[in-house]
Design a protein around this motif. Structure first.
Motif, short mmCIF file in Angstrom:
data_model
loop_
_atom_site.label_atom_id
_atom_site.label_comp_id
_atom_site.label_asym_id
_atom_site.label_seq_id
_atom_site.Cartn_x
_atom_site.Cartn_y
_atom_site.Cartn_z
N LEU A 26 -16.66 -35.52 -15.75
CA LEU A 26 -17.34 -34.81 -16.84
C LEU A 26 -18.63 -34.16 -16.34
O LEU A 26 -18.96 -33.04 -16.74
N THR A 27 -19.36 -34.85 -15.46
CA THR A 27 -20.58 -34.27 -14.91
C THR A 27 -20.28 -33.01 -14.11
O THR A 27 -20.97 -31.98 -14.25
N LEU A 28 -19.24 -33.08 -13.28
CA LEU A 28 -18.86 -31.89 -12.51
C LEU A 28 -18.36 -30.78 -13.42
O LEU A 28 -18.60 -29.59 -13.16
N ALA A 29 -17.66 -31.14 -14.49
CA ALA A 29 -17.19 -30.11 -15.43
C ALA A 29 -18.35 -29.41 -16.12
O ALA A 29 -18.35 -28.19 -16.28
N ILE A 30 -19.36 -30.20 -16.52
CA ILE A 30 -20.54 -29.59 -17.14
C ILE A 30 -21.26 -28.69 -16.15
O ILE A 30 -21.72 -27.59 -16.49
N SER A 31 -21.35 -29.14 -14.89
CA SER A 31 -21.97 -28.31 -13.86
C SER A 31 -21.18 -27.02 -13.64
O SER A 31 -21.76 -25.95 -13.43
N ALA A 32 -19.86 -27.12 -13.67
CA ALA A 32 -19.03 -25.93 -13.51
C ALA A 32 -19.24 -24.95 -14.66
O ALA A 32 -19.31 -23.73 -14.43
N VAL A 33 -19.34 -25.48 -15.87
CA VAL A 33 -19.60 -24.59 -17.01
C VAL A 33 -20.97 -23.93 -16.89
O VAL A 33 -21.13 -22.73 -17.14
N GLY A 34 -21.98 -24.73 -16.48
CA GLY A 34 -23.31 -24.14 -16.28
C GLY A 34 -23.30 -23.08 -15.20
O GLY A 34 -23.95 -22.02 -15.34
N SER A 35 -22.57 -23.32 -14.11
CA SER A 35 -22.48 -22.32 -13.04
C SER A 35 -21.77 -21.06 -13.53
O SER A 35 -22.15 -19.94 -13.16
N ALA A 36 -20.73 -21.24 -14.36
CA ALA A 36 -20.04 -20.08 -14.90
C ALA A 36 -20.95 -19.25 -15.81
O ALA A 36 -20.93 -18.02 -15.77
N ILE A 37 -21.75 -19.94 -16.61
CA ILE A 37 -22.69 -19.22 -17.48
C ILE A 37 -23.73 -18.47 -16.65
O ILE A 37 -24.06 -17.31 -16.92
N LYS A 38 -24.24 -19.14 -15.61
CA LYS A 38 -25.21 -18.48 -14.73
C LYS A 38 -24.58 -17.32 -13.99
O LYS A 38 -25.21 -16.27 -13.79
N CYS A 39 -23.32 -17.47 -13.59
CA CYS A 39 -22.62 -16.37 -12.92
C CYS A 39 -22.47 -15.18 -13.86
O CYS A 39 -22.64 -14.02 -13.45
N ALA A 40 -22.15 -15.45 -15.13
CA ALA A 40 -22.02 -14.36 -16.10
C ALA A 40 -23.35 -13.65 -16.33
O ALA A 40 -23.40 -12.42 -16.41
N SER A 41 -24.45 -14.42 -16.42
CA SER A 41 -25.76 -13.79 -16.62
C SER A 41 -26.18 -12.99 -15.40
O SER A 41 -26.73 -11.88 -15.53
N THR A 42 -25.91 -13.52 -14.20
CA THR A 42 -26.24 -12.77 -12.98
C THR A 42 -25.41 -11.50 -12.87
O THR A 42 -25.92 -10.44 -12.48
N ASN A 43 -24.14 -11.58 -13.24
CA ASN A 43 -23.29 -10.39 -13.22
C ASN A 43 -23.75 -9.36 -14.24
O ASN A 43 -23.70 -8.15 -13.98
N ALA A 44 -24.20 -9.84 -15.42
CA ALA A 44 -24.72 -8.91 -16.42
C ALA A 44 -25.99 -8.22 -15.93
O ALA A 44 -26.17 -7.01 -16.13
N ALA A 45 -26.88 -8.98 -15.25
CA ALA A 45 -28.08 -8.37 -14.68
C ALA A 45 -27.72 -7.36 -13.60
O ALA A 45 -28.35 -6.28 -13.49
N LEU A 46 -26.70 -7.68 -12.81
CA LEU A 46 -26.25 -6.75 -11.78
C LEU A 46 -25.75 -5.45 -12.39
O LEU A 46 -26.08 -4.35 -11.90
N ASN A 47 -24.98 -5.54 -13.47
CA ASN A 47 -24.47 -4.33 -14.11
C ASN A 47 -25.60 -3.51 -14.73
O ASN A 47 -25.58 -2.27 -14.68
N LYS A 48 -26.60 -4.19 -15.30
CA LYS A 48 -27.72 -3.46 -15.89
C LYS A 48 -28.50 -2.69 -14.84
O LYS A 48 -28.84 -1.50 -15.03
N ILE A 49 -28.80 -3.35 -13.73
CA ILE A 49 -29.57 -2.66 -12.68
C ILE A 49 -28.74 -1.56 -12.04
O ILE A 49 -29.25 -0.49 -11.70
N ASN A 50 -27.45 -1.79 -11.89
CA ASN A 50 -26.58 -0.78 -11.29
C ASN A 50 -26.47 0.46 -12.18
O ASN A 50 -26.40 1.59 -11.67
N ASP A 51 -26.45 0.25 -13.50
CA ASP A 51 -26.35 1.38 -14.43
C ASP A 51 -27.69 2.04 -14.72
O ASP A 51 -27.72 3.15 -15.27
N ALA A 52 -28.79 1.36 -14.40
CA ALA A 52 -30.11 1.93 -14.69
C ALA A 52 -30.38 3.11 -13.76
O ALA A 52 -30.15 3.03 -12.56
N PRO A 53 -30.87 4.22 -14.29
CA PRO A 53 -31.18 5.38 -13.43
C PRO A 53 -32.42 5.14 -12.59
O PRO A 53 -33.39 4.53 -13.04
N GLU A 54 -32.36 5.56 -11.35
CA GLU A 54 -33.51 5.47 -10.45
C GLU A 54 -34.22 6.82 -10.44
O GLU A 54 -33.69 7.81 -9.94
#
Length: 378
Positions: A26-54
């Motif tokens: 259960l501890t590893l499952a909770i950690s996996a869910v937290g990592s997945a949420i962090k991965c989604a937020s990091t990917n969202a930040a990546l998409n925002k910066i990639n789409d932002a005009p320089e």
């Protein structure tokens, strides 16, 4: 490692491996869910910066052409048109002049931001001689800070080829929590006069003070990533809380590359944690199911009414051939056959004793049996 620390580690291992590893799973499952949420937020930040005009500072007005007019009619003086942009340029004070910059008290350097941190350093005698493991881990994981303050003056970003004082991008630092591109100009460890007995008997007493000063010098080339809008006709950029960067020495391409590496690493870690947690939980579920079935069988055996066993007619053991004697008691004749193997190797009393055991197995072939039946020879 001291005895209390070893006891704590053993206790944590026992808790993690309890219930056949279900807690660990259960501890590893909770950690996996937290990592997945962090991965989604990091990917969202990546998409925002990639789409932002320089864009450059001079192109901000063309990027938001109607913002300045709307800002004059807004009651709060800010525009409703906002956009995430990436701007690269040099920093300088908002109002030119030596009176509008900060001066480092240690080095005399000019700065727009000065961050001073003083951290107490404690002796390591406690790890060797003290046995208060709980206090040790808490104090080492949360070092005590002496002083931590920051001074800053209003500053702007101008383009690399921009010399005009009227075209600039104002940097609004309110609410920003991202790390700043500061330069360390002073780093000194000041020892505190402490006797050997004080350091030995009182490990909480500091033995040194680490003094660090970081600055943001004028003219430093940085990249600003944030929400750009116009306030009273002046372009202004604020930090976006969903992004890990606000002011950075990296370029846009370097930020994208770093976020891609972080996303890949976090995704791989979440997949590994998920697979391991599923395996451990499946193992715990199978073990629990087998124990439950064994417990039910034991309960059925204990609740089964004991039937009186009628012994065969007494026979003289000398008259029974050796091939027909019970393999357990070697005194009575073999009568019942075990189901389903069909071996006739026991008398009725010994067969009933075998059937009362928790793990029913034939004494000859060791195959699991369900019961026995009497065999009649005609």
């Amino acid at each position: 490692m001291s005895s209390p620390e070893r006891a704590i580690i053993n206790l944590l291992l026992d808790l993690a491996l309890s219930f056949d590893g279900a807690v660990l799973g259960l501890t590893l499952a909770i950690s996996a869910v937290g990592s997945a949420i962090k991965c989604a937020s990091t990917n969202a930040a990546l998409n925002k910066i990639n789409d932002a005009p320089e864009v450059s500072v001079a192109d901000l007005r063309s990027l938001l052409p109607a913002s300045e007019d709307k800002s004059e009619t807004n009651d709060h003086g800010t525009s409703s048109d906002q956009r995430l942009v990436v701007v690269r340029g040099f920093v300088r004070p908002k109002i030119s002049g030596d009176d509008n910059v900060l001066i480092s008290s240690e080095t005399g350097d000019k700065a727009l931001i000065i961050q001073r941190t003083q951290t107490y350093v404690y002796s390591g005698w406690k790890r060797l001689f003290h046995s208060t493991g709980y206090r040790f881990m808490l104090e080492r994981s949360m070092p005590k800070q002496g002083v931590d303050f920051m001074r800053k003056v209003p500053f702007v970003i101008v383009g690399n080829d921009q010399q005009s004082q009227s075209s600039y991008l104002f940097v609004n630092m309110d609410g920003s929590r991202q790390p700043l591109p500061l330069t360390t100009v002073y780093n000194r460890l000041q020892p505190i006069n402490t006797s050997f007995l004080q350091a030995f008997l009182f490990p909480e007493y500091p033995v040194g003070l680490l003094d660090v000063e970081k600055i943001l010098p004028p003219g430093k080339d940085i990249t600003a990533v944030g929400i750009c809008s116009f306030k009273n006709g002046v372009p202004e950029i604020k930090s976006c809380q969903d992004l890990p960067y606000f002011l950075s020495e990296m370029t846009k391409d370097q930020m994208i590359e770093e976020l891609m590496d972080q996303t890949s690493f976090i995704f791989l870690g979440s997949v590994i944690l998920g697979i391991v947690s599923v395996g451990i939980l499946s193992y715990a579920a199978v073990r629990t199911w087998n124990r439950w079935k064994l417990r039910n069988q034991q309960r059925e055996l204990t609740q089964r009414p004991s039937e009186p066993i009628v012994d065969d007619e007494p026979e003289d053991a000398e008259e029974i051939p050796d091939g027909e004697l019970c393999v357990i008691c070697v005194t009575r004749r073999r009568v019942p056959a075990f189901i389903p193997c069909g071996h006739v190797v026991c008398c009725r009393l010994c067969a009933s004793t075998v059937e009362r055991e928790l793990n029913l197995k034939c004494p000859v072939c060791l195959q699991s049996i369900r019961g026995s039946m009497r065999v009649y020879y005609s």
